[in-house]
Motif scaffolding. Structure first.
Motif: not given
Length: 92
Positions: A50-56, A70-88
């Motif tokens: 997914f291509e996502i936009e969020f506050i975190g 390398g790091s960890e991201i904590w999502v506080d609020k999801m703003l949008s999500a667009k499905p992408l072609q997933a790899p095999n």
């Protein structure tokens, strides 16, 4: 796996140290897929992209899930999500 700034799935999976672990509930983005389903034919768990936009925020200790990312991201609020072609999952 979270790739900051990506608008598509890279052809080759980046190393864990180059990307972040995204800590969120997948059902917030798309409640339909069974994220725990195993693809017996491919011997892997299917990938969902997914291509996502969020506050975190980034984890202050800088290490991702189980210390392999390398790091960890904590999502506080999801703003949008667009499905992408997933790899095999079998060769990614």
């Amino acid at each position: 796996m979270f790739i900051e700034g990506a608008a598509s799935v890279p052809a080759k999976r980046p190393s864990y140290k180059e990307v972040a672990w995204l800590d969120y509930d997948p059902a917030i983005i798309d409640p339909r897929p069974n994220y725990d389903s195993y693809d017996v034919a491919r011997s892997c768990y299917p990938l969902h992209a997914f291509e996502i936009e969020f506050i975190g925020r980034r984890s202050p200790d800088g290490r991702g899930h189980m210390g392999i990312f390398g790091s960890e991201i904590w999502v506080d609020k999801m703003l949008s999500a667009k499905p992408l072609q997933a790899p095999n999952c079998a060769n990614y």
